[in-house]
Design an enzyme around this catalytic site. Sequence first.
Site, PDB file in Angstrom:
ATOM      1  N   ARG A 118       0.877  -1.174   0.000  1.00  0.00           N
ATOM      2  CA  ARG A 118       0.000   0.000   0.000  1.00  0.00           C
ATOM      3  C   ARG A 118       0.915   1.225   0.000  1.00  0.00           C
ATOM      4  NH1 ARG A 118      -5.230   1.744   1.905  1.00  0.00           N
ATOM      5  NH2 ARG A 118      -5.170   3.858   2.734  1.00  0.00           N
ATOM      6  N   HIS A 145      -7.249   0.984  -6.610  1.00  0.00           N
ATOM      7  CA  HIS A 145      -7.573   0.494  -5.268  1.00  0.00           C
ATOM      8  C   HIS A 145      -8.485  -0.738  -5.407  1.00  0.00           C
ATOM      9  CE1 HIS A 145      -7.907   0.419  -1.075  1.00  0.00           C
ATOM     10  NE2 HIS A 145      -8.528   1.547  -0.818  1.00  0.00           N
ATOM     11  N   GLN A 148     -10.677  -2.408  -2.429  1.00  0.00           N
ATOM     12  CA  GLN A 148     -11.823  -1.585  -2.049  1.00  0.00           C
ATOM     13  C   GLN A 148     -13.007  -1.849  -2.981  1.00  0.00           C
ATOM     14  OE1 GLN A 148     -12.245   0.860   0.592  1.00  0.00           O
ATOM     15  NE2 GLN A 148     -14.345   0.559  -0.119  1.00  0.00           N
ATOM     16  N   ASP A 241     -15.796  10.322  -2.407  1.00  0.00           N
ATOM     17  CA  ASP A 241     -14.509  10.129  -1.738  1.00  0.00           C
ATOM     18  C   ASP A 241     -14.045  11.502  -1.253  1.00  0.00           C
ATOM     19  OD1 ASP A 241     -12.157   9.035  -0.818  1.00  0.00           O
ATOM     20  OD2 ASP A 241     -11.302   8.639  -2.789  1.00  0.00           O
ATOM     21  N   CYS A 282     -15.511   5.092   0.632  1.00  0.00           N
ATOM     22  CA  CYS A 282     -14.397   4.213   1.003  1.00  0.00           C
ATOM     23  C   CYS A 282     -13.799   4.553   2.367  1.00  0.00           C
ATOM     24  CB  CYS A 282     -13.323   4.244  -0.077  1.00  0.00           C
ATOM     25  SG  CYS A 282     -12.711   5.895  -0.468  1.00  0.00           S
ATOM     26  N   ARG A 327     -14.584  -5.085   3.446  1.00  0.00           N
ATOM     27  CA  ARG A 327     -13.179  -5.066   3.043  1.00  0.00           C
ATOM     28  C   ARG A 327     -12.465  -6.320   3.536  1.00  0.00           C
ATOM     29  NH1 ARG A 327     -10.221  -0.598   2.292  1.00  0.00           N
ATOM     30  NH2 ARG A 327      -8.672  -2.073   1.528  1.00  0.00           N
TER      31      ARG A 327
END
Length: 340
Positions: A118, A145, A148, A241, A282, A327
Amino acid sequence: MYEYATCKGGLIMDLRGRDFLKLLDYTEEEILYLINVAMEFKRKKQTHEPHEYLRGKNIALIFEKDSTRTRCSFEVAAYDLGMHVTYLGPTGSQIGKKETIKDTARVLAGIYDGIEYRGFGQDIVEELAKYSKVPVWNGLTNEFHPTQMLADLMTTLENFGHLKGLKFVFMGDARNNVGNSLMIICSKLGLHFTCCAPEELFPNEELVEKCKEFARISGGSVTLTTDAMAGTKDADVLYTDVWVSMGEKDELWERRIKQLSPYQVNQKIIDNAKENVIFLHCLPSFHNIDTTIGKDVYEKFGVKEMEVTDEVFESSHSRVMEEAENRMHTIKAVIYETLK
């Protein structure tokens, strides 16, 4: 009943040894398969059914950017599968500093059964995968991502019982990793994806054209619009987001507030969508001033709520907490299917 992937020879697919770097690398069938596996793992978790299928295996988590959900999801998923985890935080490894990415990949692959990354550029996780003999998973890069996205579409599937034909709207900076990845997964799975944003924050044109081709095959569509009301009309899913992404300069707040305030998810937008619309994010989210950044932005610019209002975030339409939990289930599916 959910729409399960139709796989050759039944519902079993062989993803062993595969990297999970971006959804461009996976077919519609493979993506649906991972979501279905995640839903079965969720059932096992909720019914307390043991599933330590990878006992004795070890994974390394490289985090050049801090995280709450991604780290917790990878760690708990691994523990539930019977695995051991080593966490390497922003100061915990020499990747790209004293040791090349190539050398890091080869060293870790000799010790661990899987590697999560990450951090920053997609080129970093791609290079890790190139020189690693074990699966590499993308926990987030500047461009994509993918873990996600599996959680987002799993949450959508749980709410509607199907995916094809749903109108999925992203509002905000559509050039970021979340906007890019949502466009990819929606177009591959037959949803009607709409990006609501200022034109200068539209996704990369080459990626848009690629996703339009995916949508043509899957029966979905890709629409870009600057008109928030037209874009969100009759939406099934509303997604947003943060306006300034991780790693971007704080000085961008003033500019982004001016650019993106018309694209805030508020009650007016909810009322413009379908009656049973769900809201996704997210996380983390700046829906009040109860965070250091939220308070700082309020003191500087007088804005109490940013990409979504607190009213919507806490409403019956919001599925952000279920999405956050998912997740862990989807990451568990990725780890298991690539390592089993």
